[in-house]
Write a protein that holds these residues in place. Sequence first.
Motif, PDB file in Angstrom:
ATOM      1  N   ASN A  57      34.040 -13.153 -30.036  1.00 44.83           N
ATOM      2  CA  ASN A  57      34.432 -12.045 -29.274  1.00 44.83           C
ATOM      3  C   ASN A  57      35.007 -12.299 -27.905  1.00 44.83           C
ATOM      4  O   ASN A  57      34.717 -11.877 -26.873  1.00 44.83           O
ATOM      5  N   TYR A  58      36.237 -12.981 -28.191  1.00 45.02           N
ATOM      6  CA  TYR A  58      37.042 -13.224 -26.783  1.00 45.02           C
ATOM      7  C   TYR A  58      38.465 -14.002 -27.570  1.00 45.02           C
ATOM      8  O   TYR A  58      38.571 -14.134 -28.547  1.00 45.02           O
ATOM      9  N   ASP A  59      39.543 -13.740 -26.610  1.00 49.62           N
ATOM     10  CA  ASP A  59      40.727 -14.259 -27.018  1.00 49.62           C
ATOM     11  C   ASP A  59      41.556 -15.243 -25.866  1.00 49.62           C
ATOM     12  O   ASP A  59      40.873 -15.061 -24.768  1.00 49.62           O
ATOM     13  N   ILE A  60      42.203 -15.962 -26.240  1.00 50.28           N
ATOM     14  CA  ILE A  60      43.036 -16.703 -25.265  1.00 50.28           C
ATOM     15  C   ILE A  60      44.526 -16.586 -25.363  1.00 50.28           C
ATOM     16  O   ILE A  60      45.036 -16.316 -26.533  1.00 50.28           O
ATOM     17  N   VAL A  61      45.239 -16.332 -24.353  1.00 55.47           N
ATOM     18  CA  VAL A  61      46.562 -16.160 -24.243  1.00 55.47           C
ATOM     19  C   VAL A  61      47.107 -17.085 -23.084  1.00 55.47           C
ATOM     20  O   VAL A  61      46.623 -17.630 -22.475  1.00 55.47           O
ATOM     21  N   ALA A  62      48.459 -17.607 -23.601  1.00 53.58           N
ATOM     22  CA  ALA A  62      49.030 -18.360 -22.505  1.00 53.58           C
ATOM     23  C   ALA A  62      50.561 -18.091 -22.310  1.00 53.58           C
ATOM     24  O   ALA A  62      50.954 -17.091 -23.187  1.00 53.58           O
ATOM     25  N   VAL A  63      51.104 -18.582 -21.226  1.00 51.38           N
ATOM     26  CA  VAL A  63      52.662 -18.249 -21.169  1.00 51.38           C
ATOM     27  C   VAL A  63      53.547 -19.321 -21.156  1.00 51.38           C
ATOM     28  O   VAL A  63      53.093 -20.621 -20.775  1.00 51.38           O
ATOM     29  N   PHE A  64      54.705 -19.043 -21.501  1.00 53.19           N
ATOM     30  CA  PHE A  64      55.419 -20.281 -21.380  1.00 53.19           C
ATOM     31  C   PHE A  64      56.966 -19.717 -21.088  1.00 53.19           C
ATOM     32  O   PHE A  64      57.423 -18.367 -21.496  1.00 53.19           O
ATOM     33  N   GLY A  65      57.711 -20.450 -20.154  1.00 55.42           N
ATOM     34  CA  GLY A  65      59.015 -19.996 -19.768  1.00 55.42           C
ATOM     35  C   GLY A  65      59.120 -20.819 -18.600  1.00 55.42           C
ATOM     36  O   GLY A  65      58.616 -21.575 -17.890  1.00 55.42           O
ATOM     37  N   PHE A 134      50.202 -27.811 -25.168  1.00 51.41           N
ATOM     38  CA  PHE A 134      48.870 -27.556 -24.968  1.00 51.41           C
ATOM     39  C   PHE A 134      48.639 -25.988 -25.250  1.00 51.41           C
ATOM     40  O   PHE A 134      47.668 -25.517 -26.061  1.00 51.41           O
ATOM     41  N   SER A 135      49.436 -25.334 -24.425  1.00 45.82           N
ATOM     42  CA  SER A 135      49.497 -24.108 -24.466  1.00 45.82           C
ATOM     43  C   SER A 135      49.744 -23.398 -25.979  1.00 45.82           C
ATOM     44  O   SER A 135      48.959 -22.339 -26.588  1.00 45.82           O
ATOM     45  N   LEU A 136      50.611 -23.896 -26.652  1.00 46.76           N
ATOM     46  CA  LEU A 136      50.844 -23.283 -27.908  1.00 46.76           C
ATOM     47  C   LEU A 136      49.805 -23.813 -28.899  1.00 46.76           C
ATOM     48  O   LEU A 136      49.353 -22.982 -29.912  1.00 46.76           O
ATOM     49  N   ALA A 137      49.036 -24.830 -28.979  1.00 46.36           N
ATOM     50  CA  ALA A 137      47.987 -25.249 -29.898  1.00 46.36           C
ATOM     51  C   ALA A 137      46.701 -24.471 -29.689  1.00 46.36           C
ATOM     52  O   ALA A 137      45.748 -24.455 -30.353  1.00 46.36           O
ATOM     53  N   SER A 138      46.342 -24.253 -28.435  1.00 50.00           N
ATOM     54  CA  SER A 138      45.131 -23.714 -27.883  1.00 50.00           C
ATOM     55  C   SER A 138      45.136 -22.172 -28.005  1.00 50.00           C
ATOM     56  O   SER A 138      44.059 -21.691 -27.960  1.00 50.00           O
ATOM     57  N   SER A 139      46.207 -21.532 -27.949  1.00 49.09           N
ATOM     58  CA  SER A 139      46.113 -19.951 -27.504  1.00 49.09           C
ATOM     59  C   SER A 139      46.359 -19.247 -28.766  1.00 49.09           C
ATOM     60  O   SER A 139      47.107 -19.642 -29.865  1.00 49.09           O
TER      61      SER A 139
END
Length: 691
Positions: A57-65, A134-139
Amino acid sequence: DSSLSTSKTNGMNGHAQNGVSPAGASGRIQIIDDEKKFTQDLTPQIERWGLRDAGFNYDIVAVFGSQSTGKSTLLNRLFGTTFDVMDETKRQQTTKGIWMCRGQDMSVMVMDVEGTDGRERGEDQDFERKSALFSLASSEVLIVNLWEHQVGLYQGANMGLLKTVFEVNLGLFGKKPQDGASGGRTLLLFVIRDHIGTTPLANLQATLTADMHRIWESLSKPQELQDRQLSDYFDLAFTALPHKVLAADQFESEVRRLRSRFVDKENPEYLFKPAYHKRIPADGVAFYMENIWEQVQTNKDLDLPTQQELLAQFRCDEISTVALAEFNEQAKSQKRPIEAGKVVEGLGGMMKSWRKVALDRYDRDASRYHQGVYKRKRADLIAALDTTLSPLFFGQLKNLHKSCLIAFKQEILNGLKGDDYNFADVVNKANTECEARFTEGAREAVVDDSPEGKALWAWEDELVLLKEEVRSVADQCRKDETKKMVNQIERNIKKQISEPVDLALHKAEPDMWDSILKAFRETLDKAESSYLSKARSFNCTDEENNVALASLRRRAWQVLRVKIDEQTADAVILGKLRGHFEERFRYDEHGVPRVWKPEDDIDGAFKVAKDHTLELVPLYSKIEPKDSSLAYTLPEESLTSTEPGSEDFDFEASLTIFSETKALDLTNKFRRDADAYYVEAKRSTVASVAQ
Ligand code: GDP
Ligand code: MG
């Protein structure tokens, strides 16, 4: 071109702003530092955020830019996080690395990447590429942040970087089919910043979608993944935000709208769809991410599911070890009593509860991990638990067996006290109680009575062994009882036969043996019926009865013979003969003592008395009734001995009391005695004459 981003980047003076805020629910953490080291503090931080036990019951979000496209600003607005935002007035750059915050009032882990625009500055493209990968694979959701004017510009929107990242991502993590079930899909959410509105979002969306497909087509894919489509791995979503300064109000309301798509599960446009979840329990996130970083760093050619399995193995083993340690401690407490032969009260209940606690504990923490690994490790755990419990179970059965047998013997001993018992009833009752006791105890000790548990927790064989022992104990008891009874009967025979035999042998009437044998028969008949009436309660078989009766008859006969021997021993029989003679020689027919006078016929009287007495010797010599119908013969089966070491019985020989030599010897001895009386009688007349 990317003038805004470039100008701002160039204006930075590369100096860190804001230290790490204090630990706590709002604390943030630099998970990867500028040395590209992964932090060892993520797990405690997740705990401080209160997410450790969140499970899935949690989520992971990341940002790219690109740099300074307002990424941190957006994240802070959307999630209430505290990432550093470039200060316009100071133009400071924040510390390089990947940062993580917990979303305010939401179970979301938010990642922000800080770094230089390597592409522009010609430095450290490595970090840029790795952090993006890393952001792409983990979020679950990767926010692709770009200015409106970057749309369609390959360089300006970091599309080149995206291409590289897609390529490596596919090589590293793309092996397994990324359907929703394996939790591998990722949402790419394009957020178009400073959207003026002249170009509708739909058009920008079409351009970006086409760009993405073009990038996908141009990827150099591994051989086995040639046919994979972009849509096999990614969902695309698009949104636009107005200018933060020029259209501040609209910016705020659009940000709120977007925020609701992350927060509100009821929102039809809700973004954290279950299909994007990586299915890593919150307490395993740190380990998982560290491994992804490790793979990204070393470019190990491993795919994501394998990574999940490695994590699952690691965590399931850990969880299992903890559960097992506590369990072993509990199981140890009963090891000694069992080994000491004790039947532990309620052992089965205890064992079931230890086992259940261990499995529940394992299930609670491990079931969130890779299902295959979780199940495999669970089976291993069950095997380990049962390996510990099984000796306790079998020890308990052995001890139960022993104690039931002891109780059985005691029960019989108690039952056989006094005279008023029925042996068969006593044994049957003890037997029923013993089996019931064992069965109840054994059933209680069973840990798993499911069909699969049957083989491991079987107690029926032990019951069979117990039954056999109980039977042999009962048999032995019956034999002892029978023997006791036969001995008792033998003693009675001895008592009853004694007087009639004494009497008859004393009187020495011609039908002496008739009366002795008659008395013997009567006694034996009584003994036999007494035996049979008692034997009925012993559950004796006919065969056993026949053997016992045969032995009883033989022993009765021997009792008789012993009695006769006793009464015909040399001294006794000589006494009897002497008495007999004296009665006839020294007393007259009226029983008055004779006083011999010289004129008396001493010689005649002596001869009569002596001959009469001598006639008794053959009478005593052999058991031979006048009435031949009274003759007793021991039946055949009484002659062959059942007792080891003793010889067969010679009945014929037992009829002879004195052999011929013995009879002659007795006769001679008696003659000498009689002669002495004669001489004495003669002397007494001489004496009386002399007076
Ligand atoms: P990032 O760290 O590169 O993601 O960017 P920051 O969030 O640190 O912001 C960089 C600069 O852009 C700051 O001075 C912000 O005030 C400014 N900024 C933030 N959001 C926007 C926006 O929506 N439009 C414009 N024009 N500027 C913004
Ligand atoms: Mg930033």
